[in-house]
Every structure is written in structure tokens, then in C-alpha cells.
Design a protein around this motif. Structure first.
Motif, mmCIF file in Angstrom:
data_model
loop_
_atom_site.group_PDB
_atom_site.id
_atom_site.type_symbol
_atom_site.label_atom_id
_atom_site.label_comp_id
_atom_site.label_asym_id
_atom_site.label_seq_id
_atom_site.Cartn_x
_atom_site.Cartn_y
_atom_site.Cartn_z
ATOM 1 N N PHE A 196 48.062 40.821 44.998
ATOM 2 C CA PHE A 196 47.211 41.271 46.019
ATOM 3 C C PHE A 196 45.641 42.156 45.639
ATOM 4 O O PHE A 196 44.804 41.691 46.086
ATOM 5 N N LEU A 197 45.779 42.353 44.359
ATOM 6 C CA LEU A 197 44.552 42.722 43.765
ATOM 7 C C LEU A 197 43.787 41.612 43.419
ATOM 8 O O LEU A 197 42.443 41.823 43.759
ATOM 9 N N HIS A 243 53.883 41.338 43.072
ATOM 10 C CA HIS A 243 52.886 41.298 44.204
ATOM 11 C C HIS A 243 51.698 42.294 44.428
ATOM 12 O O HIS A 243 50.749 41.807 44.931
ATOM 13 N N HIS A 244 51.647 43.449 43.659
ATOM 14 C CA HIS A 244 50.451 44.321 43.321
ATOM 15 C C HIS A 244 49.408 43.573 42.689
ATOM 16 O O HIS A 244 48.186 43.412 42.998
ATOM 17 N N THR A 245 49.740 42.712 41.605
ATOM 18 C CA THR A 245 48.730 41.987 40.965
ATOM 19 C C THR A 245 48.194 40.716 41.824
ATOM 20 O O THR A 245 47.016 40.691 41.795
ATOM 21 N N ARG A 273 55.694 44.604 40.754
ATOM 22 C CA ARG A 273 54.361 44.243 40.078
ATOM 23 C C ARG A 273 53.630 42.984 40.205
ATOM 24 O O ARG A 273 52.314 42.910 40.494
#
Length: 350
Positions: free
Chosen positions: A8-9, A4-6, A2
Motif C-alpha cells: 500500500f505504501l 499488505h502495508h508495504t 506487513r
């Protein structure tokens, strides 16, 4: 995962906001430049450099000052990534323009609207000293000599053929109130001199409009001229310009003074001229006219020629063609540069 996703966003959001903000800032800056340059001749003169500096998301047209979105040119890009970035850049611009700037995606950005200043100064500023904009002409004022460096006007056939109304309120020669008093000529300077008031922008060129006609009697547009030269040769040259306007429909004219040197001995030259009045108004040794006549047929090259007339008593019947001069010679002695940014091969010459 999560985290990493945060991350990236957040990165994508930050880059997108920066990119969209740059587009908005570019649009606002270009719009402000358009508004300012219509009234400020200095901004108008350097508009191409300013707009080119703002071309973050557009490329400058070769034939104008408008901007169009950059089309992806994959054949000119060495990598697939470069081509992809071109495509992404264009799509973002179209989407943002459609939703926020009210510009359709398939349309070009509007060209700069034409203005009064842009119309008169189509072929550029010969110089940028103390520029003054009037309804009928634009001039550069020489505070030291109390006369203009140059005057530029755009003549149209429809204005010349319209007679001045018989009841139109006309004004005599008068001082230009926009010029500081200490640098301003007055009618008293001409009153007891051997020279008469001559116009750089002729009043008869503006018989269609009383305001333009009266503007030509401002002393910033008036120079000391020899009486015989003014009444015969200079008036014939002005009439020639009007006839050329009737023939072609549109003529641009640059007029101004020259201070020509003469030899005082074998090795030395000197520039000597008279001054008149308490305000020491300079009396030029010569005057020039640079004429650009546009052709009625679209695509045809404009015709240009230059004249240099001595400010002295000359033969009344002398052929005007004897005063033809090379434009480069006029530039050399006047310290001006005509057709700035325009290739001289784009003109027909005598």
C-alpha cells in the motif's frame, strides 16, 4: 499483514511521485513556452492551444491565457468520490506549489508577462507566411511578389506627439538584410519605374524613436504606389489614423496590398498587375487599411473600420469615406483573416 502495508505504501508513494512530477513538468513547460513565445511569432500565435494542452492541473481562463488552480465544484460532480478527488487534487497542487515552486497557496499563478510581440499583435495574426518582427511593427513577407502581405502596427498618442530630434541619424530606403537576396527588392527596382516608394507603416508614426523611424524605410515595408495616390489620398489616410490615435490614445492598424480581379468577358475574370525592376516587384492594384481604435473609457468596445484605395490616380479632394469597405471583402481578396479568435460583436463598426 506487513506485506499488505508495504504494498500500500509503495502504491501511494508511486502515485504521489507521479502526480508531483506531472505538476513540476507542467510548470517547467509553461515557463519555457512563455520565454520562447516572446521571440517566436509562430509559438505566440498558437500559445492558447499549447497552454490548453498543458492544463493538466489547471483550467484556462476565458479572458486570457493564464491558468488558475481548479476549485472543487462538488455541485457539478455526481459522486462523493469525484468531489473528494477534486479536493485532493487542489490541496496537492497548493502544497507542492508552496514548497517547490515558491507560489503561495492562496495566490493565483502569475499571468503571462506582456511582450513586445504580444503588444503589437493583440488582435491576432491575419496570416502566418514568413513573419518578421521589428521594433515598430510586425509584417508577413511575400517572397514571390517582393513586398509584404500585411503590416501590423500599434500606434500610441505619446509617440506621435513627440517630434523627431533634429540631429537624429536617419537612413534612406534600403534593402532588408534579413530577407534572402533572391527574394529581396532593391532601390534600383523603383528608380526607373512609373511608381514611387510608399510605406505601409508610415515613418511619421514613429517620430519619438529614431530606430523605429528608420525601420519604416526598410524595403520590406515599402510598396510601389501611384505618385498622385500616395501624395494625396494615402497620406490623408495616414494622417486620419494619427488623428484617431491622438483622440483615442491607442490604435492598431493592418495595412497591405490587394490584387483585385476585373472582368475580361461575360464569363471570366482575371487578376492582372504590373511588376517593376529586375527583381520583378509586384505593383498591387489596390491597398487596404484595417483600423482598430480602442476607447479610453474602460469597458467600451473598440471601433473598427476598413479602407480600400485603388493604386491609381484618383481625385485629390475625394472624401476618404468613399473608400470605406467591408472587412469581409478585404479578407476575401487579401486571403487574410483578421481578429482571429475574437468575436466581431466585440467591435463597433461605422
Amino acid at each position: 499483514m506487513r506485506n499488505h502495508h508495504t504494498t500500500f505504501l509503495c502504491v501511494v508513494t508511486g502515485i504521489s511521485c507521479f502526480f508531483l512530477g506531472a505538476i513540476l513538468q507542467q510548470h517547467v513547460s509553461i515557463r519555457n513556452i512563455k520565454n520562447i513565445m516572446n521571440v517566436d511569432p509562430y509559438i505566440f500565435n498558437c500559445r492558447r492551444k499549447l497552454l490548453f494542452a498543458l492544463a493538466l492541473l489547471g483550467e484556462k481562463r476565458k479572458t486570457g491565457v493564464s491558468f488558475t488552480p481548479i476549485e472543487p465544484q462538488c455541485k457539478d460532480v455526481d459522486s462523493v468520490l469525484g468531489c473528494t478527488l477534486f479536493w485532493f487534487r487542489l490541496q496537492c497542487y497548493k502544497v507542492f506549489s508552496f514548497f517547490f515552486l515558491n507560489i503561495k497557496a492562496d495566490e493565483e499563478q502569475p499571468k503571462l508577462s506582456s511582450s513586445h510581440l504580444a503588444d503589437i499583435m493583440k488582435y491576432g495574426f491575419p496570416g502566418l507566411d514568413d513573419i518578421r518582427v521589428y521594433k515598430s511593427f510586425v509584417l508577413s513577407y511575400d517572397r514571390r511578389h517582393r513586398i509584404a502581405h500585411w503590416v501590423c502596427e500599434h500606434l500610441r498618442a505619446e509617440c506621435i506627439t513627440t517630434p523627431l530630434a533634429s540631429d537624429a541619424p536617419t537612413k534612406p530606403s534600403r534593402g532588408d538584410q534579413s530577407i534572402p537576396v533572391m527574394f529581396r527588392a532593391t532601390t534600383q527596382d523603383y528608380k526607373y519605374s512609373d511608381f514611387v516608394e510608399g510605406h505601409l507603416a508610415a515613418p511619421n508614426n514613429y517620430s519619438c524613436d529614431t530606430v523605429q523611424y528608420n525601420e519604416s524605410f526598410l524595403l520590406s515595408n515599402i510598396v510601389p504606389q501611384n505618385r498622385i495616390m500616395k501624395n494625396y489620398v494615402w497620406q490623408r489616410l495616414e494622417e486620419y489614423v494619427r488623428q484617431l490615435t491622438l483622440k483615442s490614445g491607442s490604435v492598431y492598424v493592418y495595412s497591405g496590398p490587394l490584387y483585385m480581379p476585373h472582368r475580361i468577358n461575360f464569363r471570366n475574370w482575371a487578376v492582372r498587375f504590373t511588376v517593376i525592376g529586375m527583381n520583378t516587384v509586384a505593383v498591387p492594384t489596390h491597398f487596404f487599411k484595417v483600423i482598430i481604435s480602442e476607447h479610453k473609457n474602460p469597458g467600451a468596445l473598440p471601433y473598427m473600420e476598413g479602407y480600400v484605395v485603388p493604386n491609381a490616380a484618383v481625385d485629390k479632394e475625394i472624401d476618404l469615406r468613399s473608400f470605406l469597405s467591408d472587412i469581409r471583402d478585404i479578407e476575401h481578396f487579401a486571403g487574410l483573416k483578421f481578429y482571429e479568435g475574437v468575436r466581431r460583436s466585440m467591435f463597433n463598426r461605422p
